[in-house]
Design a protein around this motif. Structure first.
Motif, mmCIF file in Angstrom:
data_model
loop_
_atom_site.group_PDB
_atom_site.id
_atom_site.type_symbol
_atom_site.label_atom_id
_atom_site.label_comp_id
_atom_site.label_asym_id
_atom_site.label_seq_id
_atom_site.Cartn_x
_atom_site.Cartn_y
_atom_site.Cartn_z
ATOM 1 N N LEU A 154 0.818 -1.207 0.000
ATOM 2 C CA LEU A 154 0.000 0.000 0.000
ATOM 3 C C LEU A 154 0.856 1.263 0.000
ATOM 4 C CD1 LEU A 154 -2.738 -1.063 2.573
ATOM 5 C CD2 LEU A 154 -3.129 -0.517 0.166
ATOM 6 N N LEU A 155 2.138 1.133 0.345
ATOM 7 C CA LEU A 155 3.011 2.299 0.391
ATOM 8 C C LEU A 155 3.289 2.843 -1.006
ATOM 9 C CD1 LEU A 155 5.691 1.329 3.061
ATOM 10 C CD2 LEU A 155 3.510 2.507 3.387
ATOM 11 N N SER A 156 3.620 4.101 -1.053
ATOM 12 C CA SER A 156 4.030 4.736 -2.313
ATOM 13 C C SER A 156 5.533 4.561 -2.507
ATOM 14 C CB SER A 156 3.677 6.217 -2.288
ATOM 15 O OG SER A 156 2.279 6.408 -2.327
ATOM 16 N N PHE A 157 6.026 5.090 -3.620
ATOM 17 C CA PHE A 157 7.461 5.131 -3.929
ATOM 18 C C PHE A 157 8.078 3.740 -4.081
ATOM 19 C CE2 PHE A 157 6.374 8.853 -1.325
ATOM 20 C CZ PHE A 157 6.631 9.848 -2.247
ATOM 21 N N GLN A 158 7.277 2.744 -4.453
ATOM 22 C CA GLN A 158 7.808 1.428 -4.786
ATOM 23 C C GLN A 158 7.325 1.060 -6.179
ATOM 24 O OE1 GLN A 158 5.253 -1.033 -4.887
ATOM 25 N NE2 GLN A 158 3.664 0.112 -3.823
ATOM 26 N N ARG A 159 8.138 0.304 -6.866
ATOM 27 C CA ARG A 159 7.829 -0.042 -8.249
ATOM 28 C C ARG A 159 6.602 -0.950 -8.300
ATOM 29 N NH1 ARG A 159 11.956 0.860 -12.073
ATOM 30 N NH2 ARG A 159 13.876 1.659 -11.144
ATOM 31 N N PRO A 160 5.653 -0.634 -9.158
ATOM 32 C CA PRO A 160 4.469 -1.496 -9.263
ATOM 33 C C PRO A 160 4.802 -2.804 -9.966
ATOM 34 C CG PRO A 160 4.397 0.216 -10.933
ATOM 35 C CD PRO A 160 5.598 0.514 -10.073
ATOM 36 N N THR A 161 3.944 -3.774 -9.800
ATOM 37 C CA THR A 161 4.090 -5.043 -10.507
ATOM 38 C C THR A 161 3.708 -4.836 -11.970
ATOM 39 O OG1 THR A 161 3.602 -6.362 -8.555
ATOM 40 C CG2 THR A 161 3.227 -7.412 -10.678
ATOM 41 N N SER A 162 4.571 -5.322 -12.873
ATOM 42 C CA SER A 162 4.242 -5.228 -14.297
ATOM 43 C C SER A 162 4.096 -6.595 -14.940
ATOM 44 C CB SER A 162 5.320 -4.429 -15.042
ATOM 45 O OG SER A 162 6.575 -5.079 -14.961
ATOM 46 N N LEU A 163 4.757 -7.612 -14.392
ATOM 47 C CA LEU A 163 4.638 -8.978 -14.908
ATOM 48 C C LEU A 163 4.328 -9.966 -13.784
ATOM 49 C CD1 LEU A 163 7.539 -9.198 -17.522
ATOM 50 C CD2 LEU A 163 5.097 -9.292 -17.991
ATOM 51 N N GLU A 164 5.208 -10.027 -12.807
ATOM 52 C CA GLU A 164 5.036 -10.926 -11.669
ATOM 53 C C GLU A 164 5.344 -10.168 -10.388
ATOM 54 O OE1 GLU A 164 3.831 -13.840 -11.678
ATOM 55 O OE2 GLU A 164 4.356 -14.942 -13.488
ATOM 56 N N GLY A 165 4.572 -10.432 -9.339
ATOM 57 C CA GLY A 165 4.846 -9.771 -8.070
ATOM 58 C C GLY A 165 3.610 -9.685 -7.214
ATOM 59 N N LEU A 166 3.613 -8.743 -6.293
ATOM 60 C CA LEU A 166 2.510 -8.545 -5.367
ATOM 61 C C LEU A 166 1.355 -7.815 -6.043
ATOM 62 C CD1 LEU A 166 4.597 -7.439 -2.238
ATOM 63 C CD2 LEU A 166 3.377 -9.602 -2.525
ATOM 64 N N PRO A 167 0.167 -7.831 -5.418
ATOM 65 C CA PRO A 167 -0.965 -7.105 -6.009
ATOM 66 C C PRO A 167 -0.691 -5.608 -6.087
ATOM 67 C CG PRO A 167 -1.693 -8.606 -4.261
ATOM 68 C CD PRO A 167 -0.206 -8.563 -4.203
ATOM 69 N N ASN A 168 -1.100 -4.980 -7.164
ATOM 70 C CA ASN A 168 -0.981 -3.531 -7.314
ATOM 71 C C ASN A 168 -2.145 -2.871 -6.582
ATOM 72 O OD1 ASN A 168 1.379 -3.122 -8.882
ATOM 73 N ND2 ASN A 168 0.318 -3.820 -10.702
ATOM 74 N N VAL A 169 -1.928 -2.498 -5.331
ATOM 75 C CA VAL A 169 -3.006 -1.939 -4.509
ATOM 76 C C VAL A 169 -2.730 -0.505 -4.073
ATOM 77 C CG1 VAL A 169 -3.777 -4.178 -3.665
ATOM 78 C CG2 VAL A 169 -1.989 -2.962 -2.420
ATOM 79 N N SER A 170 -1.522 -0.003 -4.267
ATOM 80 C CA SER A 170 -1.179 1.341 -3.814
ATOM 81 C C SER A 170 -1.926 2.393 -4.612
ATOM 82 C CB SER A 170 0.330 1.571 -3.934
ATOM 83 O OG SER A 170 0.652 2.892 -3.581
ATOM 84 N N CYS A 171 -2.477 3.373 -3.878
ATOM 85 C CA CYS A 171 -3.147 4.497 -4.551
ATOM 86 C C CYS A 171 -2.852 5.790 -3.805
ATOM 87 C CB CYS A 171 -4.652 4.256 -4.655
ATOM 88 S SG CYS A 171 -5.442 3.784 -3.104
ATOM 89 N N GLY A 172 -1.651 5.886 -3.283
ATOM 90 C CA GLY A 172 -1.221 7.122 -2.649
ATOM 91 C C GLY A 172 -1.307 7.075 -1.132
ATOM 92 N N MET A 173 -0.414 7.787 -0.480
ATOM 93 C CA MET A 173 -0.367 7.799 0.982
ATOM 94 C C MET A 173 -1.536 8.550 1.594
ATOM 95 S SD MET A 173 1.899 5.871 2.142
ATOM 96 C CE MET A 173 1.753 6.378 3.852
ATOM 97 N N LEU A 174 -2.145 9.460 0.843
ATOM 98 C CA LEU A 174 -3.317 10.156 1.374
ATOM 99 C C LEU A 174 -4.443 9.179 1.665
ATOM 100 C CD1 LEU A 174 -4.579 12.841 2.161
ATOM 101 C CD2 LEU A 174 -5.308 13.124 -0.223
ATOM 102 N N CYS A 175 -4.586 8.167 0.820
ATOM 103 C CA CYS A 175 -5.620 7.144 1.049
ATOM 104 C C CYS A 175 -5.304 6.321 2.292
ATOM 105 C CB CYS A 175 -5.726 6.232 -0.171
ATOM 106 S SG CYS A 175 -6.536 6.988 -1.580
ATOM 107 N N VAL A 176 -4.033 6.049 2.529
ATOM 108 C CA VAL A 176 -3.646 5.298 3.730
ATOM 109 C C VAL A 176 -3.999 6.093 4.980
ATOM 110 C CG1 VAL A 176 -1.703 4.365 5.025
ATOM 111 C CG2 VAL A 176 -1.825 4.024 2.552
#
Length: 871
Positions: A289-311
């Motif tokens: 959920l944190l920002s400033f990390q590379r999103p998943t493009s092929l394999e990895g964790l779920p892409n759930v981050s939508c900014g720290m304001l939402c957190v």
């Protein structure tokens, strides 16, 4: 100077505040475009956004759609890909975006740039529709709409998966579907929800299916949050079911044929999980959920981050006293279910259409971002009624998430996210202590979120990457020249292919009738057949690809021309050079056959072995089709070996047990034929990724076998000449290697070609959805047509309906008696007619419903006229 800048900024801000929805579209669109500028995407550099499947699939199919739109071709079928395929099914997944209709007005040379612009527009529409939902749901009309809609439009799902361009439309339409659902449940308005849902399903049925599941969940959440009575629940449920059926019916003309076509693909054989398994650590998911990390493009964790304001605001939502407990319970339950769906294999399987994905995991994770954005905006709207003690759980919750993420995300991401969260918290505190107005807070938040999202867009671009614009398509000018010249020399229907695959969909990309296809709807029966005769094919990979193969393969598939993309074709003795535009040379096969010809009835009983010797399979099929009891290929034994740092033990011909130690080794098998001939080889396993062929005086050739093995030519070899076949063996290898070398019996080939070429379809007329011709039959047998067998094709023989039967397990056949016959094949996608009827009925029902609502509204106005104004 500074005063002028501030004055100009203030003026722009005031104007923007008058039209926040416009900026909900423009700002995400421009930020995404600015990311492309930084990345050097053309015309700001020499890069392009075509990567991975966008390179191999999505763009070639968009190019095919453009060709059909600009030439008036049928949208039901295409000969450009996969020997012929259901284009409606192909388009339903890859090119059904309404924006793609604009390619009608785009020159082919600018299509890649148009696609880049479409991606930016889809991101912008995601912001616009999210802003519309938030505006209606929470009755806001200020710059806060721009801030929160940007958080959805530029969430990690969009920045990491944007290269899957066909998903973006439905992700963008989700807020509009939810707005329609709100109107339906809250106000009883029944027109927006079915229209938005239908458009979502048309744009992409796969992500649209996920939207449908979420709509059911959202319906229950809405009813609970709005405090509906049981009677209101029942009435709303009836309206919801009715409108959902209407929405599905509006898309039935596309959905039903796509569903039937998927029954022919590999995914139709998917097995439901037998055991429930948790596949992800919940701490890893939350850390994402944190920002400033590379999103998943092929394999990895779920892409759930939508900014720290939402957190930050999620913890505010949980701790806010002004928000009813039932809302909090619904929100936590919904988020918990979505997060659990990412980890629990059964739920994951259901969300992905009862199928496990091949890469690109958690394709529904955009729903988590959407829910977080809505909940955070709900909390933000109650800001002026917050109590000061609320800031304690917000600080503790945000801090706990950062501590939990330490060691799971990069230090940079954790530290920057923590600092940004504290910054947002201080801004909210400033408003709480009345140190700034709501308008000033909105402006500051828009600036802060813009900077954060621009950083996320840049990280997404770096993760996804780009490719060189100049090398795509390969030899484009030369291929266009050769195809244009071929069209002047040969106006009849023909199939062509490239000697080595490049995009896996060359025909669709370059504009010729090809064999290769890589798509989710690839016909699994065709894939299996081509794999058994030695082409590069994989059922679970949804692809079959042509490579320079045997003359019998070309006869089976109706390949008349082969383009040697590097100017070299090993078995050129079987071809005649017709045109050249260096480095590409066009060859015509000397054993070309038309789209249809007569074969023996024994082909009905020919069973080729799956996973067996591909040369034996070709021998079986050749004898069954021609009636010649001779082998087309004869085995050649190795004359020696020159292995390095490996052991290779053989139990029987073609099978070797390969063992390598702690260091890589090398295998080399020598073949010295005792008679002249044209030879072919097949290599599989052993850990070899690239098979190397060395011959004295001949340019060395390399064939990539890393993923799928295939049969390849060695060329004309003289008696006594030695050819070496081998490659590098990885360290710690303990595998079996299959290596076959066979000689083509040209006299047998010639005899078979004469028999098959004696009774062929003449006067052939091939259109997008029909094939017609005449054939003179001497003895009763089967008319073999190199057209994939599938429901939707119908046949007429001499004007009378005829039964179609599958030949070779995958191709189309018709039983014919002696005499001269007129043959006609017609194609309509299976389910298309029924789908059109359902769509028509749905349009009528929706129209009647809207008309009735208008009439009822007018009658109510007449019965209860408005009171005159006192003004």
């Amino acid at each position: 100077m500074m005063q002028r800048v501030l004055k100009l900024a203030g003026r722009i801000s005031r104007r923007a505040e008058r039209h926040p929805l416009l900026w909900c579209f423009l700002l995400p669109c421009l930020l995404f475009g600015f990311g492309f500028v930084i990345q050097g995407i053309y015309p700001f550099g020499n890069a392009q956004i075509l990567v991975t499947d966008l390179w191999h699939q999505y763009y070639p199919f968009l190019r095919l759609l453009q060709e059909k739109l600009q030439t008036g071709g049928s949208m039901l079928y295409t000969w450009r890909s996969g020997l012929g395929t259901n284009f409606l099914s192909l388009a339903s997944y890859y090119t059904a975006s309404p924006l793609n209709l604009l390619v009608l007005f785009v020159p082919a040379v600018w299509l890649r740039e148009a696609l880049t612009l479409f991606v930016m527009m889809k991101v912008g529409f995601a912001g616009l529709f999210c802003g519309m939902l938030l505006k209606d749901l929470f009755h806001r009309r200020d710059m806060s709409l721009v801030c929160f809609s940007m958080l959805y439009a530029l969430c990690d799902y969009m920045t990491g998966y944007y290269w899957n361009v066909m998903w973006l439309d439905t992700v963008a339409l989700l807020p509009l579907v939810m707005l329609g659902l709100v109107w339906l449940v809250r106000d009883g308005k029944r027109w927006l929800y079915p229209l938005a849902l239908g458009l979502s399903l048309i744009s992409n049925y796969y992500i649209g299916y996920m939207t449908c599941i979420f709509s059911v969940l959202a319906f229950f959440v809405l009813c609970i949050c709005l405090g509906r009575s049981i009677r209101q629940w029942l009435l709303a449920g009836i309206r919801f079911a009715y409108c959902s059926l209407i929405g599905g019916g509006l898309s039935a003309w596309l959905l039903l044929p796509a569903y039937r076509a998927l029954g022919l693909s590999y995914s139709a054989n998917s097995q439901f999980p037998k055991k429930a398994l948790w596949q992800l650590d919940w701490r890893d998911m939350l850390s994402n959920l944190l920002s400033f990390q590379r999103p998943t493009s092929l394999e990895g964790l779920p892409n759930v981050s939508c900014g720290m304001l939402c957190v930050v605001l999620f913890f505010a939502f949980i701790s806010a006293k002004k928000i009813p407990l039932r809302e909090k319970l619904c929100a936590v339950s919904l988020l918990g279910f979505l997060f659990a769906s990412c980890s629990l294999n059964i739920l994951n399987y259901i969300w992905h259409g009862f199928h496990f994905t091949n890469m690109l995991p958690y394709r529904f994770s955009f729903l988590i971002s959407f829910v977080l954005v809505v909940l955070s905006f709900r909390a933000y709207c109650t800001l002026d009624r917050w109590q000061r003690f609320q800031f304690v759980p917000i600080l503790l919750g945000t801090g706990a998430l950062c501590i939990l993420s330490w060691g799971r995300q990069t230090r940079f991401a954790v530290i920057c996210s923590g600092l940004l969260g504290i910054g947002f918290l201080l801004l909210l505190l400033a408003r709480q202590f009345r140190q700034c107005s709501r308008r000033e807070l909105n402006r500051i938040l828009v600036i802060a979120v813009t900077v954060e999202m621009l950083f996320q867009v840049r990280l997404g671009n770096q993760q996804v990457g780009s490719t060189n614009r100049e090398v795509y398509p390969r030899n484009n000018v030369q291929m266009e020249t050769l195809l244009e010249q071929l069209s002047l020399q040969d106006a009849n229907f023909y199939r062509a292919e490239e000697s080595r695959t490049y995009t896996l969909n060359e025909g669709a990309l370059m504009g010729f009738n090809g064999v290769s296809q890589f798509s989710s709807s690839a016909n699994v029966a065709v894939t299996g057949m081509l794999k058994r005769i030695g082409l590069s094919a994989g059922e679970n990979a949804n692809r079959y690809c042509y490579s320079a193969s045997t003359p019998f393969t070309n006869m089976l598939l109706g390949v008349r021309y082969v383009f040697a993309v590097d100017g070299y074709l090993p078995d050129a003795a079987l071809y005649t050079e017709v045109l050249s535009a260096a480095p590409v040379t066009a060859y015509r096969t000397n054993y070309a056959l038309p789209l249809g010809y007569m074969v023996e009835e024994d082909v009905l009983n020919c069973a080729m072995t799956s996973g067996g010797n591909v040369f034996h399979n070709q021998n079986k099929l050749f004898s069954a089709m021609t009636g010649i009891p001779k082998d087309l290929f004869s085995a050649e034994l190795p004359s020696g070996t020159r292995h390095t740092d490996i052991t290779a033990d053989s139990n029987h011909y073609g099978s070797y047990h390969i063992c390598a130690g702690s260091a890589p080794g090398r295998a080399a098998f020598d073949f010295t034929p005792t008679e002249d001939g044209i030879y072919y080889a097949y290599v599989s396993g052993g850990g070899i990724k690239n098979v190397e062929v060395d011959r004295l005086g001949i340019q060395p050739q390399s064939y990539n076998m890393e993923r799928r093995p295939y049969l390849f030519p060695l060329g004309s070899i003289s008696a006594g000449e030695t050819v070496s076949i081998g490659g590098e063996i990885p360290a710690d290898t303990d595998q079996y290697l299959t290596l076959y070398v066979y000689r083509l019996n040209q006299q047998v080939l010639e005899e078979g070609y004469q028999r098959l070429g004696d009774e062929v379809l003449t006067d052939l007329q091939v259109k997008d959805t029909s094939v017609s011709g005449n054939v003179t039959v001497r003895t009763e047998g089967m008319l073999y047509c190199s057209i994939p067998f599938e429901p939707g094709w119908s046949a007429q023989v001499d004007g009378e309906p005829a039964e179609l039967v599958p030949l070779c397990g995958a191709m189309t056949g018709i039983r014919l008696t002696p005499g001269t016959h007129s043959i006609r094949l017609n194609y309509v996608p299976d389910g298309f007619r029924e789908g059109v009827l359902i769509t028509g009925a749905s349009v009528l029902l929706l129209g009647a419903d809207l008309a009735a609502a208008c009439v009822w509204k007018k009658r109510r106005k007449k019965v209860h006229p408005c009171e005159p104004s006192n003004a």
